[in-house]
Design a protein around this motif. Structure first.
Motif, PDB file in Angstrom:
ATOM      1  N   THR A  13       0.832  -1.213   0.000  1.00  0.00           N
ATOM      2  CA  THR A  13       0.000   0.000   0.000  1.00  0.00           C
ATOM      3  C   THR A  13       0.859   1.251   0.000  1.00  0.00           C
ATOM      4  O   THR A  13       0.602   2.204  -0.742  1.00  0.00           O
ATOM      5  CB  THR A  13      -0.935   0.009   1.222  1.00  0.00           C
ATOM      6  OG1 THR A  13      -1.799  -1.130   1.166  1.00  0.00           O
ATOM      7  CG2 THR A  13      -1.784   1.276   1.243  1.00  0.00           C
ATOM      8  N   ILE A  14       1.920   1.272   0.813  1.00  0.00           N
ATOM      9  CA  ILE A  14       2.805   2.429   0.896  1.00  0.00           C
ATOM     10  C   ILE A  14       3.520   2.672  -0.427  1.00  0.00           C
ATOM     11  O   ILE A  14       3.673   3.822  -0.858  1.00  0.00           O
ATOM     12  CB  ILE A  14       3.820   2.242   2.049  1.00  0.00           C
ATOM     13  CG1 ILE A  14       3.112   2.422   3.396  1.00  0.00           C
ATOM     14  CG2 ILE A  14       4.986   3.219   1.922  1.00  0.00           C
ATOM     15  CD1 ILE A  14       3.970   2.118   4.595  1.00  0.00           C
ATOM     16  N   LYS A  15       3.953   1.615  -1.095  1.00  0.00           N
ATOM     17  CA  LYS A  15       4.605   1.775  -2.404  1.00  0.00           C
ATOM     18  C   LYS A  15       3.647   2.386  -3.417  1.00  0.00           C
ATOM     19  O   LYS A  15       4.018   3.256  -4.206  1.00  0.00           O
ATOM     20  CB  LYS A  15       5.117   0.426  -2.903  1.00  0.00           C
ATOM     21  CG  LYS A  15       6.337  -0.082  -2.150  1.00  0.00           C
ATOM     22  CD  LYS A  15       6.796  -1.436  -2.679  1.00  0.00           C
ATOM     23  CE  LYS A  15       8.006  -1.941  -1.891  1.00  0.00           C
ATOM     24  NZ  LYS A  15       8.448  -3.287  -2.358  1.00  0.00           N
ATOM     25  N   SER A  16       2.404   1.911  -3.395  1.00  0.00           N
ATOM     26  CA  SER A  16       1.400   2.459  -4.303  1.00  0.00           C
ATOM     27  C   SER A  16       1.123   3.922  -3.995  1.00  0.00           C
ATOM     28  O   SER A  16       1.008   4.760  -4.901  1.00  0.00           O
ATOM     29  CB  SER A  16       0.108   1.649  -4.206  1.00  0.00           C
ATOM     30  OG  SER A  16      -0.879   2.159  -5.072  1.00  0.00           O
ATOM     31  N   MET A  17       1.047   4.260  -2.705  1.00  0.00           N
ATOM     32  CA  MET A  17       0.819   5.650  -2.298  1.00  0.00           C
ATOM     33  C   MET A  17       2.002   6.534  -2.689  1.00  0.00           C
ATOM     34  O   MET A  17       1.813   7.686  -3.093  1.00  0.00           O
ATOM     35  CB  MET A  17       0.581   5.718  -0.785  1.00  0.00           C
ATOM     36  CG  MET A  17      -0.703   5.046  -0.331  1.00  0.00           C
ATOM     37  SD  MET A  17      -0.846   4.975   1.465  1.00  0.00           S
ATOM     38  CE  MET A  17      -1.154   6.699   1.844  1.00  0.00           C
ATOM     39  N   PHE A  18       3.208   5.982  -2.564  1.00  0.00           N
ATOM     40  CA  PHE A  18       4.407   6.742  -2.939  1.00  0.00           C
ATOM     41  C   PHE A  18       4.380   7.105  -4.414  1.00  0.00           C
ATOM     42  O   PHE A  18       4.659   8.255  -4.791  1.00  0.00           O
ATOM     43  CB  PHE A  18       5.657   5.922  -2.617  1.00  0.00           C
ATOM     44  CG  PHE A  18       6.894   6.397  -3.314  1.00  0.00           C
ATOM     45  CD1 PHE A  18       7.466   7.619  -2.997  1.00  0.00           C
ATOM     46  CD2 PHE A  18       7.490   5.624  -4.301  1.00  0.00           C
ATOM     47  CE1 PHE A  18       8.613   8.067  -3.655  1.00  0.00           C
ATOM     48  CE2 PHE A  18       8.619   6.053  -4.954  1.00  0.00           C
ATOM     49  CZ  PHE A  18       9.192   7.279  -4.627  1.00  0.00           C
ATOM     50  N   PHE A  38      -4.030  14.748  -3.040  1.00  0.00           N
ATOM     51  CA  PHE A  38      -4.054  14.090  -1.734  1.00  0.00           C
ATOM     52  C   PHE A  38      -5.015  12.897  -1.761  1.00  0.00           C
ATOM     53  O   PHE A  38      -4.700  11.816  -1.258  1.00  0.00           O
ATOM     54  CB  PHE A  38      -4.474  15.077  -0.648  1.00  0.00           C
ATOM     55  CG  PHE A  38      -4.111  14.640   0.743  1.00  0.00           C
ATOM     56  CD1 PHE A  38      -2.958  15.096   1.341  1.00  0.00           C
ATOM     57  CD2 PHE A  38      -4.924  13.756   1.441  1.00  0.00           C
ATOM     58  CE1 PHE A  38      -2.607  14.683   2.630  1.00  0.00           C
ATOM     59  CE2 PHE A  38      -4.591  13.339   2.720  1.00  0.00           C
ATOM     60  CZ  PHE A  38      -3.427  13.799   3.310  1.00  0.00           C
ATOM     61  N   THR A  39      -6.183  13.099  -2.361  1.00  0.00           N
ATOM     62  CA  THR A  39      -7.185  12.030  -2.426  1.00  0.00           C
ATOM     63  C   THR A  39      -6.674  10.856  -3.254  1.00  0.00           C
ATOM     64  O   THR A  39      -6.837   9.684  -2.869  1.00  0.00           O
ATOM     65  CB  THR A  39      -8.494  12.559  -3.034  1.00  0.00           C
ATOM     66  OG1 THR A  39      -8.936  13.688  -2.281  1.00  0.00           O
ATOM     67  CG2 THR A  39      -9.576  11.496  -3.000  1.00  0.00           C
ATOM     68  N   ILE A  40      -6.036  11.165  -4.387  1.00  0.00           N
ATOM     69  CA  ILE A  40      -5.482  10.097  -5.234  1.00  0.00           C
ATOM     70  C   ILE A  40      -4.394   9.329  -4.486  1.00  0.00           C
ATOM     71  O   ILE A  40      -4.309   8.101  -4.573  1.00  0.00           O
ATOM     72  CB  ILE A  40      -4.924  10.696  -6.537  1.00  0.00           C
ATOM     73  CG1 ILE A  40      -6.075  11.188  -7.422  1.00  0.00           C
ATOM     74  CG2 ILE A  40      -4.077   9.672  -7.296  1.00  0.00           C
ATOM     75  CD1 ILE A  40      -5.633  11.944  -8.649  1.00  0.00           C
ATOM     76  N   SER A  41      -3.563  10.034  -3.734  1.00  0.00           N
ATOM     77  CA  SER A  41      -2.496   9.384  -2.977  1.00  0.00           C
ATOM     78  C   SER A  41      -3.053   8.522  -1.849  1.00  0.00           C
ATOM     79  O   SER A  41      -2.467   7.487  -1.500  1.00  0.00           O
ATOM     80  CB  SER A  41      -1.544  10.441  -2.399  1.00  0.00           C
ATOM     81  OG  SER A  41      -0.948  11.207  -3.425  1.00  0.00           O
ATOM     82  N   MET A  42      -4.172   8.935  -1.283  1.00  0.00           N
ATOM     83  CA  MET A  42      -4.787   8.194  -0.182  1.00  0.00           C
ATOM     84  C   MET A  42      -5.626   7.010  -0.651  1.00  0.00           C
ATOM     85  O   MET A  42      -5.989   6.143   0.161  1.00  0.00           O
ATOM     86  CB  MET A  42      -5.673   9.143   0.639  1.00  0.00           C
ATOM     87  CG  MET A  42      -4.931  10.069   1.571  1.00  0.00           C
ATOM     88  SD  MET A  42      -4.038   9.191   2.878  1.00  0.00           S
ATOM     89  CE  MET A  42      -5.394   8.392   3.748  1.00  0.00           C
TER      90      MET A  42
END
Length: 271
Positions: A13-18, A38-42
């Motif tokens: 999940t963190i890699k995808s958010m990064f 922000f919404t896309i990153s979350m």
């Protein structure tokens, strides 16, 4: 300071958010600024935490569409914190208001800190090195600037997001209470000002070739000015441009104005 151990799914999940955090300014607008980014990153965090709960996911997407704006690196830090807070909301009924309060309270301070470090310090240093190399005909100036200013920011974004999630709100509290951020900001600001002064002296050149005849002797105006104050005309030009910018004149107009004035003065033999 409590540390969260990452599971395989959390790492994914963190890699995808990064990766998504590089879309900080997507659909940027003056109403919500970085809210869409922000919404896309979350999104990966929201999907992971709330799973099939459509109503909870919808509410999460809506609350992260509120106004948000900070520096791109600090953006990832707050995204990581928001991930931790969303999980706390799901698992321990953390009040939703806390998530929004943390985001709102961190926007301003982190923007100031990271702008000083990256915009006013790292960017100026990287540009100074790159401009110096390019002026000497060395093409390495371009990749050096990209590495020091672009790639370094990307690396920082990953670790900020990761540790923002791992340590949660304790991370922010520990860093700010230690006094490290304040000292680093002051040092970065001072170094940035030094680099701006150095770039002004080495990169701005007003090539005045005008000569004045005094009692039959030819006096070069530029030599006289430099003997009194080296780089005097360069400093005058710098502060003139700053004054125009502060008055609201668009930079593109100033650039064309300088270009036109230079052509005119060159035709008159002054440049």
């Amino acid at each position: 300071m409590a540390k969260r151990e990452l599971s395989v799914s959390e790492k994914k999940t963190i890699k995808s958010m990064f990766i998504r955090s590089h879309l900080t300014f997507i659909s940027f607008n003056m109403t919500k600024m970085e809210a869409n980014g922000f919404t896309i990153s979350m999104a990966p965090a929201i999907e992971s935490i709330y799973g099939d709960d459509k109503e909870a996911k919808e509410q999460a997407y809506i609350r992260h569409q509120n106004f948000f704006n900070t520096h791109a690196v600090a953006f990832s830090l707050i995204v990581g914190l928001a991930y931790a807070l969303e999980r706390e909301h799901k698992e321990n009924n953390l009040p939703i208001e806390t998530i929004e309060s943390v985001k709102a309270s961190l926007m301003g301070p982190t923007a100031g800190v990271f702008d000083s470090i990256f915009f006013n310090c790292l960017r100026v240093i990287a540009a100074g090195i790159a401009i110096g190399l390019m002026s000497a005909g060395n093409p390495l100036g371009i990749p050096i600037f990209i590495f020091f200013y672009g790639i370094c920011q990307s690396i920082m974004k990953y670790y900020m997001l990761k540790y923002g999630y791992i340590y949660g709100t304790n991370f922010i509290e520990a860093v700010f209470n230690s006094g490290l951020i304040g000292s680093l900001t002051k040092a970065a600001s001072s170094l940035g000002l030094i680099m701006v002064g150095a770039m002004t002296a080495t990169s701005i050149n007003v090539p005045v070739n005008c000569t004045i005849s005094l009692n039959g002797a030819e006096v070069v105006l530029a030599d006289v000015l430099n003997s009194i104050f080296p780089g005097f005309l360069s400093i005058v030009l710098l502060f003139a441009v700053m004054k125009l910018i502060r008055k609201g004149i668009r930079p593109i107009y100033i650039i064309f104005g300088i270009f036109g004035m230079s052509l005119l003065l060159a035709l008159l033999g002054i440049f």
